[in-house]
Write a protein that holds these residues in place. Structure first.
Motif, mmCIF file in Angstrom:
data_model
loop_
_atom_site.group_PDB
_atom_site.id
_atom_site.type_symbol
_atom_site.label_atom_id
_atom_site.label_comp_id
_atom_site.label_asym_id
_atom_site.label_seq_id
_atom_site.Cartn_x
_atom_site.Cartn_y
_atom_site.Cartn_z
ATOM 1 N N ALA A 253 38.578 14.992 24.327
ATOM 2 C CA ALA A 253 38.127 15.554 23.058
ATOM 3 C C ALA A 253 37.229 14.584 22.314
ATOM 4 N N THR A 254 36.244 15.131 21.618
ATOM 5 C CA THR A 254 35.396 14.334 20.734
ATOM 6 C C THR A 254 36.036 14.372 19.349
ATOM 7 N N ILE A 255 36.207 13.198 18.761
ATOM 8 C CA ILE A 255 36.922 13.149 17.480
ATOM 9 C C ILE A 255 36.142 12.298 16.496
ATOM 10 N N ALA B 110 29.429 13.132 23.206
ATOM 11 C CA ALA B 110 30.565 13.912 23.694
ATOM 12 C C ALA B 110 31.632 12.957 24.215
ATOM 13 N N GLY B 111 32.863 13.221 23.820
ATOM 14 C CA GLY B 111 33.970 12.414 24.310
ATOM 15 C C GLY B 111 34.201 11.149 23.512
ATOM 16 N N GLU B 112 33.400 10.905 22.509
ATOM 17 C CA GLU B 112 33.549 9.695 21.709
ATOM 18 C C GLU B 112 34.641 9.880 20.654
ATOM 19 N N TYR B 113 35.226 8.750 20.236
ATOM 20 C CA TYR B 113 36.213 8.758 19.159
ATOM 21 C C TYR B 113 35.645 7.858 18.076
ATOM 22 N N VAL B 114 35.144 8.462 17.024
ATOM 23 C CA VAL B 114 34.470 7.696 15.976
ATOM 24 C C VAL B 114 35.333 7.700 14.727
ATOM 25 N N SER B 115 35.422 6.580 14.066
ATOM 26 C CA SER B 115 36.143 6.562 12.796
ATOM 27 C C SER B 115 35.169 6.185 11.696
#
Ligand SMILES: Nc1ncnc2c1ncn2[C@@H]1O[C@H](COP(=O)(O)OP(=O)(O)O)[C@@H](O)[C@H]1O
Ligand SMILES: [Mg+2]
Lengths: 817, 238
Positions: B199-201, B37-42
């Motif tokens: 936001a988790t993205i 939760a709250g991570e920004y993963v590409s």
């Protein structure tokens, strides 16, 4: 131009499914129209094989009701005294028996014509000669006949040596003098006689009934050729001067006589209204079907044009003019129109052949030959090209208009459908039109249903009939009566037969005999106000066999014969309309039993001995008509119809037994009106059946076309908006939500179409009231059935596209190409 | 990773095989993946390596041929169509390369759509849509149709639509692919801002410039995860 045409062909060949669907749709539309027009052409437009048909006019006699027939003495006076016609001829129809060898009698329909008939018309012979004035001079002195071309083909094997051959007509020797040209079959468009006889032979043709000298007997149709330069109005005025003279000279029969002129071919003014009216309705209905087909085609083309927007945009961007593109697309629709129109014409030919092969269940040669002549060809071609323009122009115009950039850009945006797409509106219109046709056909079906269950004054079930005329086979009155009696006794003795009796002719069978009624004590009523009644001759036991209720008095019995007191049974309408008696409980006041009337000042009085319920005599839709019944042996006439009833045997078996009984007495006798009693009602039901049948067929066609239209619209919507469906699904829409958003507007449009259809149906229902028996124009069941049908068809048409919409795979539809 | 970080989704041995014309395409093989939760993963990798397929499975647009997928601790790989639609609607926000706005609907109606499917009352919807559009800076264009907007504006509306339902995770598949660099930059900044707001993205991109903003980059090759790079290492690599 040629290049456009080639491109059109290439496109059509590249999309065989589209081309096939379009061609079939158009073939149905054009086929229906061409078939209807073929029939309308035959009864309205076909030339009758006469010279200058525009100069010919029919004479109607107005004395109270307007009728197309005149008395022969009046004819002679009109012919000799008028100065408006270059010639005035008379004719009438009669059934005769003809044999080429011994005993082999055939019943066929003839024309009795005045000697000048063919010359006035300018008709040409195919073989030999036609009649001239010299063939119609001396009563009984001209035993000659002219064959119609069809008779010559069917009965004489197209024998080129037929002229001067002898045949027997009603047992007398006649000589064939010629064969009429193929395109000529008399002067009534829906009656096809087999032979022509001079009027002077009337007494041999209608044995026992000579009316040539009776001014009160209206049996002759008149047709006149206007003198050049004369208008119809002038001619009418000229004839009415003579009518007034005749009224003064013969007040007894001709008082109040007036003459009106109408174009010939449909029994003067008598059938003209109904035939033109029904033809108009049919053409209108067929036109609506074509319109529906065009809507489908426009829809197909519109869908394709939308798919081709990029191609079109590229062409426009490259500098093609809009006019050029429209022309190219029109060429495509015109090519389609020609292909579909050709197929439609083949379909029409097939339908016409089917109609010709199907003999209507009536005892008259009423069907004219149905040929696809040049007029039909021109009509079909015109209709096809018109249709091609109609369904081609809108899509072509729409596809080439508008802004270029969106089409070229084609971003990931879903296509903007706009509020209402032209095509969707067309489909709604189509559904509305189908509702109109369906309601119309349902109303007709309901009236037919009602007509079938109508009380006609007798019970047509479980009974059979066989009719013959002994005088056509050389019997005199006495021998004829003996023959009838033997046949009747034989039938009554047959096992399984419950009862049997004789009536001269069945009610509802077109053989209408109306006579003036002179009630004792009120014989000085003027002609125009004198009541008429339809008259029958019956044996004892007829009402029992018919299951007609005897309301008062008695039936005839064997003591009512040629030597006893003249008696009659009348129906209730006679009692109330003519005798002005009222029903009081179980009897009538004043009591009609014992009152007397007669059919002419010279004929004997008949005493009323019984009263029966009122039935239907001339048509199912008639108001109650007075009718009289006389004992068989107390009235003139030699035609009889044996009626037998059996509750244990099938009525077809009873019909066969009747035939056998007559053949056993005299095998040479030709029968008319043979079969079950129910089948003999065919003529009365014919108009309703035709109307229900054709309207039903068109309703069905309309619903098929409309369903494919709805299906096309919905399927196309789903296909075009599959990306949007994918997006909605990605956002979490479920199946029903997707279906609602994609097809909801289409469904709304359909609902609107149905509503408009109902509104139009209400208007049409009002126009149809004259054609309906016992059914209100606002018939609940008819509307319910029509709406249920269209609803089911529309739902079925939406089903597949809706499922396809719910099953769109967002993975596939969202993939970015 | 702190003890409080909560694992939002987890994939265990997920495989995806496409069958077309009897040709088997192994789009994904043995994917193990966790997103908190709250991570920004590409997710990065060459074209055709399976990025979109992975994202579709993450977003429940598609289901794995094999393996296990836990969303918020619940296995979701075997749910029926209705359940999957419900989860897409409530827990997932999609942002596509091609924007995928519905041309017949206004900006407002497009953003409103997920809430409509949820059956949210109108007044509440209106408020949520307004808020979402304000966050992406498009509140002044509610009555416009997508075709009247620039690409960047359209994508911002698409972002608003993705976040309006307060999903657990935003999934973006090459959100800048159809945009010029300036507009692309703006959309990335918008996503970063959302990320900073909690936001988790999970974003697919093959643009190095954009993946560097992520906490973590997963590199895919031929349907397999070849390595995972934390943001700290990324910056040190520079
Ligand atoms: N619906 C599908 N049917 C068949 N093959 C597919 C489908 N979707 C993707 N593929 C194949 O799976 C592989 C991965 O595709 P994709 O996930 O779209 O790649 P990326 O998004 O990384 O470019 C490709 O070889 C592609 O052709
Ligand atoms: Mg991809």
């Amino acid at each position: 131009m040629l290049q456009d045409f080639r491109f059109a062909i290439r496109l059509l060949r590249k999309n065989p499914a589209f081309t096939l669907a379009a061609a079939i749709t158009l073939a149905l539309g054009i086929g229906a129209n061409s078939a209807v027009f073929t029939a309308v052409n035959a009864v309205i437009f076909r030339p009758m094989g006469v010279d200058h048909p525009e100069q010919l006019l029919s004479l109607n006699l107005k004395q109270g009701n307007e009728v197309p027939t005149h008395s022969y003495p009046d004819y002679r006076d009109l012919r000799d005294r008028n100065d408006v016609f270059a010639g005035l001829a008379g004719y009438t129809f009669e059934g005769i028996s003809m044999s080429q060898g011994a005993g082999n009698n055939k019943l066929l329909w003839s024309y009795m014509v005045t000697g000048n008939y063919f010359d006035v018309l300018g008709a040409k012979p195919y073989l030999g000669r036609l009649f001239h004035s010299g063939d119609d001079v001396k009563k009984g002195g001209h035993p000659v006949i002219v064959l119609s071309y069809i008779c010559w083909q069917n009965r004489f094997g197209a024998d080129r040596h037929v002229v001067d051959r002898h045949v027997k007509v009603n047992g007398f020797d006649y000589t064939i003098v010629g064969v009429a040209a193929p395109e000529f079959y008399g002067t009534e468009r829906i009656y096809t006689p087999e032979l022509f006889v001079p009027m002077a032979m009337q007494e041999q043709i209608e044995i026992g009934d000579s009316w040539l000298e009776q001014r009160g007997s209206h049996s002759t149709f008149l047709i006149g050729r206007l003198k050049p330069g004369l208008t119809r109005e002038r001619a009418e005025a000229g004839l009415n001067v003579i009518a007034q003279q005749l009224a003064r000279e013969y007040p007894e029969t001709d008082a109040g006589m007036k003459i009106t002129l109408t174009p010939p071919g449909l029994a003067g003014s008598y059938l003209r209204g109904p035939v033109l009216g029904f033809s108009g309705v049919l053409m209108l209905v067929a036109g609506i079907v074509l319109l529906i087909a065009c809507v489908n085609l426009a829809g197909l083309l519109l869908a394709r044009a939308t798919d081709r927007r990029r191609e079109i945009a590229v062409r426009l961007a490259l500098g093609a003019s809009r006019g050029r593109l429209v022309r190219q697309m029109l060429m495509e629709s015109m090519t389609l129109a020609i292909v579909g129109g050709g197929a439609g014409l083949l379909l029409a030919k097939w339908i016409a052949d089917l109609l010709v092969a199907w003999r209507p269940p009536i005892n008259l040669p009423v069907f004219p030959p149905l040929t696809l002549d040049t007029r039909v060809l021109l009509f079909s071609m015109g209709a096809s090209l018109f249709a091609g323009l109609l369904f081609g122009l809108v899509p072509a115009w729409q596809a080439t208009g508008g802004d270029l950039t969106p089409a070229l850009k084609n971003m990931g945006l879903t296509m903007r459908a706009g509020r209402f797409h032209a095509r969707d509106l067309l489909v709604a219109a189509q559904v509305g039109l189908s509702v109109v046709l369906l309601v119309g056909s349902m109303l007709m079906v309901r009236s037919l249903q009602h007509a079938l269950s109508l009380n006609v004054g007798f019970d047509p079930r479980h009974a059979a009939v066989a009719g013959f005329d002994s005088s056509l086979h050389g019997y005199d009155n006495v021998r004829g009566a003996a023959l009838e009696k033997r046949v009747l006794e034989k039938v009554r003795a047959m096992p399984g037969i419950d009862s049997a009796a004789i009536i001269n002719d069945l009610p509802l069978n077109l053989h209408i005999q109306n006579s003036y009624v002179y009630v004792e004590g009120s014989e000085n009523v003027p002609v125009s106000k004198r009541p008429t009644a339809t008259g029958y001759r019956t044996s004892p036991g007829l009402f029992d066999t018919f299951k007609t209720r005897l309301l008062a008095g008695r039936d005839f019995d064997d003591r009512d014969n040629a030597d006893s007191k003249r008696v009659a049974i009348v129906n209730e309408a006679f009692v109330t309309h003519i005798l002005h008696s009222k029903r009081v409980g179980n009897s009538y006041a004043p009591d009609p039993i014992g009152r007397r009337f007669r059919f002419g000042t010279g004929s004997p009085f008949l005493e009323i001995v019984g009263i029966v319920e009122t039935g239907k005599y001339q048509s199912l839709s008639e108001a109650p008509l007075p009718a009289t019944f006389q004992p068989l042996r107390q009235a003139v006439g030699s035609d009889v119809t044996i009626v037998a009833r059996s509750n244990s045997l099938p009525d077809t078996e009873v019909a066969a037994m009747l035939k056998r009984a007559i053949a056993e007495e005299d095998p040479s006798i030709a029968l008319f009106a043979s079969g079950t009693l129910e089948s003999q009602l065919g003529l009365a039901l014919f108009p309703a059946r035709i109307a229900a049948g054709t309207l039903g067929a068109f309703g069905l066609l309309a619903i098929v076309l409309a369903s494919t239209g709805v299906y096309g619209m919905m399927a196309y919507t789903v296909a075009r908006r599959s990306r949007e469906i994918g997006i909605r699904m990605a956002l979490g829409a479920r199946g029903p939500q997707v279906i609602r958003s994609i097809l909801g507007r289409g469904a709304m449009l359909l609902g609107g179409g149905v509503a408009i259809g109902i509104a139009l149906s209400l208007v049409m229902g009002r126009l149809m009231t004259a054609m309906l028996y016992g059914v209100q124009a606002l018939d609940g069941p008819a509307y319910t059935a029509a709406l249920a049908l269209i609803g089911a068809a529309a739902a079925a048409a939406c089903w597949v596209p809706a499922r396809r919409a719910a099953r769109v795979d967002p993975m596939v539809s969202l993939r970015w190409e | 990773m702190s003890a409080e970080t909560q694992t939002l989704l987890r994939m265990n041995g997920v495989t995806k095989v496409f069958l077309t014309d009897e040709v088997e395409t192994h789009a994904l093989s043995g994917i193990h993946l966790e997103i908190n939760a709250g991570e920004y993963v590409s997710i990065a990798g060459p074209s055709g390596c399976g990025k979109s397929t992975l994202l579709s499975i993450l977003g429940l647009l598609d289901s794995p041929s094999d393996g296990e997928y836990l969303l918020n601790g619940n296995p979701v790989q075997d749910l029926d169509l209705g359940e999957r639609a419900r989860i897409r609607n409530r827990e997932i926000g999609f942002i596509f390369q091609a924007f995928n706005l519905i041309g017949d609907l206004t900006v407002f109606e497009n953003v409103e759509l997920p809430l409509t499917y949820r059956g949210m009352p109108g007044a509440e919807r209106k408020k949520a849509v307004q808020e979402a559009l304000e966050r992406v800076g498009m509140a002044h264009r509610v009555k416009h149709y997508p075709s009247q907007l620039s690409g960047g504006q359209q994508q911002r509306v698409a972002v608003a639509r993705a976040l309006v339902g307060k999903p657990l995770i935003l999934l973006a598949d090459e959100p800048t692919g159809n945009l010029d660099s300036q507009n692309g930059e703006q959309v990335i900044e918008l996503l970063q801002e959302l990320h900073r707001g909690g936001a988790t993205i999970c974003m697919v991109t093959h643009d190095q410039r954009y993946s560097k903003h992520a906490d973590r980059t997963i590199n895919l090759f031929d349907g397999r995860i070849v390595d995972e790079v934390e943001a700290a290492q990324q910056s040190s690599a520079h």
